[in-house]
Scaffold this active site. Structure first.
Site, PDB file in Angstrom:
ATOM      1  N   GLU A 161       4.795  -3.072  -9.030  1.00  0.00           N
ATOM      2  CA  GLU A 161       4.305  -4.216  -8.257  1.00  0.00           C
ATOM      3  C   GLU A 161       3.338  -5.089  -9.052  1.00  0.00           C
ATOM      4  O   GLU A 161       2.164  -5.218  -8.695  1.00  0.00           O
ATOM      5  CB  GLU A 161       3.666  -3.757  -6.955  1.00  0.00           C
ATOM      6  CG  GLU A 161       4.658  -3.105  -6.016  1.00  0.00           C
ATOM      7  CD  GLU A 161       4.110  -2.872  -4.618  1.00  0.00           C
ATOM      8  OE1 GLU A 161       2.880  -2.814  -4.453  1.00  0.00           O
ATOM      9  OE2 GLU A 161       4.927  -2.754  -3.685  1.00  0.00           O
ATOM     10  N   GLU A 320      11.374   0.564  -2.517  1.00  0.00           N
ATOM     11  CA  GLU A 320      10.464   1.334  -1.679  1.00  0.00           C
ATOM     12  C   GLU A 320      10.636   0.901  -0.235  1.00  0.00           C
ATOM     13  O   GLU A 320      10.858  -0.285   0.052  1.00  0.00           O
ATOM     14  CB  GLU A 320       8.993   1.077  -2.048  1.00  0.00           C
ATOM     15  CG  GLU A 320       8.539   1.627  -3.371  1.00  0.00           C
ATOM     16  CD  GLU A 320       7.053   1.334  -3.608  1.00  0.00           C
ATOM     17  OE1 GLU A 320       6.296   1.146  -2.625  1.00  0.00           O
ATOM     18  OE2 GLU A 320       6.657   1.265  -4.774  1.00  0.00           O
TER      19      GLU A 320
HETATM   20  C1  GLA Z   1       3.221  -0.055  -2.556  1.00  0.00           C
HETATM   21  C2  GLA Z   1       3.137   0.737  -3.846  1.00  0.00           C
HETATM   22  C3  GLA Z   1       3.278   2.204  -3.662  1.00  0.00           C
HETATM   23  C4  GLA Z   1       2.544   2.673  -2.438  1.00  0.00           C
HETATM   24  C5  GLA Z   1       3.047   1.925  -1.233  1.00  0.00           C
HETATM   25  C6  GLA Z   1       2.409   2.387   0.058  1.00  0.00           C
HETATM   26  O1  GLA Z   1       4.430  -0.561  -2.264  1.00  0.00           O
HETATM   27  O2  GLA Z   1       4.070   0.312  -4.808  1.00  0.00           O
HETATM   28  O3  GLA Z   1       2.772   2.859  -4.806  1.00  0.00           O
HETATM   29  O4  GLA Z   1       1.179   2.473  -2.590  1.00  0.00           O
HETATM   30  O5  GLA Z   1       2.748   0.569  -1.401  1.00  0.00           O
HETATM   31  O6  GLA Z   1       2.986   1.765   1.166  1.00  0.00           O
END
Ligand code: GLA
Ligand code: ZN
Length: 705
Positions: A161, A320
């Site tokens: 991210e 994710e």
């Molecule tokens: C983000 C991060 C993850 C985690 C999630 C929790 O998307 O990339 O590492 O912290 O949030 O929802």
């Protein structure tokens, strides 16, 4: 079809399956390897075949500077391989070990207020620091070299991210150099682009320039814009530096990084070309009560379509999502039964070839210990969440034939990052965070197509418009060079354009066009917008359709928030304002231009207007739909096709039982049953209709050419 493929290769040719898995942090359990064995057993049970490993592993991989420990990762890679599973192997730059921050403070990020952060958290490095670049390059090279021939290496997951900004001295220098090259070392060119005559902001040289700051300069819009462009550029350069050794040592392993939907900090259109495939992290607040389930679902579909469009329709990765709850929303509500499956398959419907989670196993300590996971602290598989996940694993196995397929919509909707930056920065209309509502406007238009089951690409201004029949461009405030000309050519050649209020105001430097709004779109739209009225929450106006308008619409729809006062120059008037001093003046116009037409919707409206307007256009233009059927409220139909088979996802995002009369006959892939006639959909139900070519005898499921 414009020469674009209908069927893509699998994400990795060596593994032709839909992927299922998630963020896996075995390094948190190095001292309890029996947990690793249990993980493997549970992954098999859950139908997980691809795990993201090593995302935050730097301190386990390089516990002290220059001392590397890969044994634990070797074991995990081997264990995955032993059961035929794959690794989405991450580079660890999303977080770094304490020794590094201590030895090389330049890697620590400096905030806009010029304070250097202390060591801690994650996603907080300087993207310019030569030391950080060197360290990431080195560890990535070691990873690539070690695992280049490993059977479980499937995809590279760069960092995590990417986001945020650094304002350190190194970044200031890099920004100035970036400006020098943008303006050809000509400070007068910059002074003109930034309109620095205003408030005596003229610069004598590039060395006088700093990044925007809360306690310094932040009111020169061209400056703000260029800074945001630089942040995207520098982040992309950082990412490319990470990719160098991977490209060199593992040229056949695809590279992605996990994006964040419509995250405003980075222009993903600039990053996507560097990646082999795009992926994103999706965390909707289902059941939040603030909006209807289908409205939120449509907003999420918009982002899926945007993500797919970033790579021209190539299937993407849902990198994710939570198997149950997150831990950071104001209210962390459980997904109701059925929602996990529905929202997972929603991603697949829009072009994802994966369903990945954060996280595989709940950590024992620190801030994410209570975040949802496939494996709970209880440690076994007898949980509701695990069963939900295993069910999706089973579904993905059945949906394998869908892998690599895509969709070629007739409709493109422009959602443009730079345009958004400029709109959000404008002091005008309604001020305050989120008040301009650009993203909301785009999503509102999108919802109308979602309700009709009309596929949409979400593109930016620079994309090719040829190949689409309809281009929708809400609030196209900023027009970069050539955009108006390309939209004009698109209409001239027979395309239909829909645009409207707050369009054609500024150029790429955020300088206003002279000669009347909508600037270079004036000819194609055939209107001049003289003024724009911003309404208070309790104000409204009406959009009243004229008799015998082109779309045969009737009645009056509510207008709110913004009403532009326009003159129809060459355009015909389809609707007028219902009240106030501009009652009777045009509110919706259409301009015939070449062999196409351009619609101008001068006001923000209630959703019913967009719904009826686009339903009429869809019918008139015979736009491609996923399914020629009436879709009740909350139900949508989403199409993937490989050019022969049509896979139609019928999804019920409502709390009521619904029914859809399907055309023809098809196999429902999740149940394996043949279906025809009325399809019953329970609340949160999903059905995947597989129309084979031989099932498509009818006109309404004919493959579009
Ligand atoms: C983000 C991060 C993850 C985690 C999630 C929790 O998307 O990339 O590492 O912290 O949030 O929802
Ligand atoms: Zn920096």
């Amino acid at each position: 079809m414009n020469g674009k493929p209908q069927q893509y290769e699998p994400i990795n040719a060596a593994f032709p399956h839909l992927l299922h898995g998630g963020d896996y942090n075995p390094d948190q359990w190095i001292k309890t390897p029996e947990i690793w064995d249990e993980d493997m057993r549970l992954m098999k049970l859950a139908g997980c075949n691809a795990m993201s490993v090593g995302i935050f592993s730097w301190s386990s991989l390089e516990p002290e500077e220059g001392r590397f420990e890969f044994n634990w990762l070797d074991t995990i890679m081997d264990k995955l391989a032993a059961q035929g599973a794959k690794a989405i192997l991450a580079t660890p730059s999303g977080a770094r070990p304490a020794w590094m921050s201590r030895a090389y403070p330049e890697v620590l990020r400096v905030e806009a207020d010029r304070h250097r952060n202390l060591h801690g958290l994650r996603h907080n490095h300087c993207y310019t620091s030569p030391v950080y670049r060197e360290k990431t390059e080195r560890i990535n090279r070691l990873l690539a070299d070690r695992y280049k021939d490993h059977p479980s290496l499937l995809v590279w997951h760069i960092s995590n991210e990417f986001g945020g900004e650094c304002h350190c001295d190194l970044c200031q220098d890099a920004f100035r150099n970036w400006l020098r090259s943008r303006y050809g070392h000509d400070i007068e060119a910059l002074n003109l682009a930034w309109w620095t005559g205003f408030w005596s902001h003229r610069f004598n040289g590039f060395d006088q320039i700093e990044s925007p700051a809360p306690h310094g300069e932040n009111a020169v819009h061209g400056h703000n814009l260029d800074w945001k462009r630089f942040v995207t550029f520098q982040t992309t350069e950082f990412m490319k530096n990470e990719m160098k050794p991977l490209r060199e040592l593992t040229p056949n392993v695809p590279i992605t990084t996990n994006l964040m939907g419509t995250y405003t900090g980075l222009d993903y259109w600039k990053m996507a070309p560097e990646l082999d495939l795009v992926s994103w992290d999706n965390y909707p607040s289902w059941h939040c009560g603030g909006m209807k389930t289908w409205e939120l679902a449509a907003d999420i579909s918009f982002v899926h379509d945007l993500t797919r469009s970033l790579k021209g329709g190539k299937p993407f990765m849902l990198m994710e999502s939570t198997p149950s709850i997150v831990n950071w929303q104001p209210v962390n509500k459980l997904k109701r039964p059925g929602m996990h499956r529905l929202s997972s398959l929603q991603a697949v419907a829009h072009g994802s070839d994966t369903v990945q989670y954060f996280q595989w196993r709940k950590s024992r300590g620190a801030s994410e210990k209570l975040h949802g996971a496939v494996v709970d602290h209880v440690g076994h598989e007898h949980t509701r969440v695990f069963r939900d996940v295993a069910e999706v694993g089973e579904d993905l196995r059945k949906l394998a034939p869908i892998g690599g397929s895509t969709v070629r919509p007739d409709v493109a909707l422009i959602y443009d990052w730079e345009n958004r930056w400029a709109i959000d920065d404008a002091q005008a209309l309604r001020n305050g965070p989120g008040q301009k509502g650009y993203e909301q406007a785009c999503k509102a238009h999108y919802r109308a197509f979602w309700k009709l089951g009309v596929p949409v690409d979400v593109i930016n201004e620079d994309c090719d418009f040829a190949g689409y029949k309809l281009v929708v461009a809400p609030m196209l405030y900023m027009l970069r060079p050539g955009v108006a000309e390309r939209l004009t050519a698109f209409v001239e050649a027979g395309g239909t354009l829909v645009t409207g209020y707050f369009s054609g105001y500024v150029d790429e430097s955020d300088l206003c066009f002279l000669g009347g709004v909508p600037g270079p779109l004036r000819k194609v739209t055939g209107i001049w917008a003289e003024e724009i009225d911003s309404l208070h929450d309790n104000d409204e106006n009406g959009i009243r359709f004229a008799a015998d308008n082109d779309l045969k619409l009737a009645g009056t729809y509510k207008a709110h928030t913004y009403c532009e006062l326009i003159h129809a120059e060459t355009a015909r008037i389809a609707a007028t304002y219902a009240s106030d001093f501009y009652a009777g003046r045009p509110a919706v116009t259409v301009n015939a231009y070449g062999t196409g037409e351009a619609w101008y919707v001068a006001a923000r409206s209630e959703f019913a207007f967009l719904r009826d307007f686009y339903a009429a256009l869809t019918g008139k233009m015979r736009l491609l739909r996923a399914l020629d059927a009436d879709l009740p409220e909350g139900v949508t139909a989403v199409l993937r096709t490989n050019g022969k088979d049509r896979f139609v996802f019928l999804m019920n995002f409502s709390e009521a039982r619904q029914a859809v009369r399907m055309p023809g006959e098809a196999e429902e892939m999740l149940s394996g049953k043949r279906m025809q006639g009325e399809v019953a959909l329970e609340p949160y139900d999903v059905k995947v209709l597989h129309y084979r070519q031989e099932d498509c005898r009818q006109e309404d499921c004919r493959q579009k050419d």
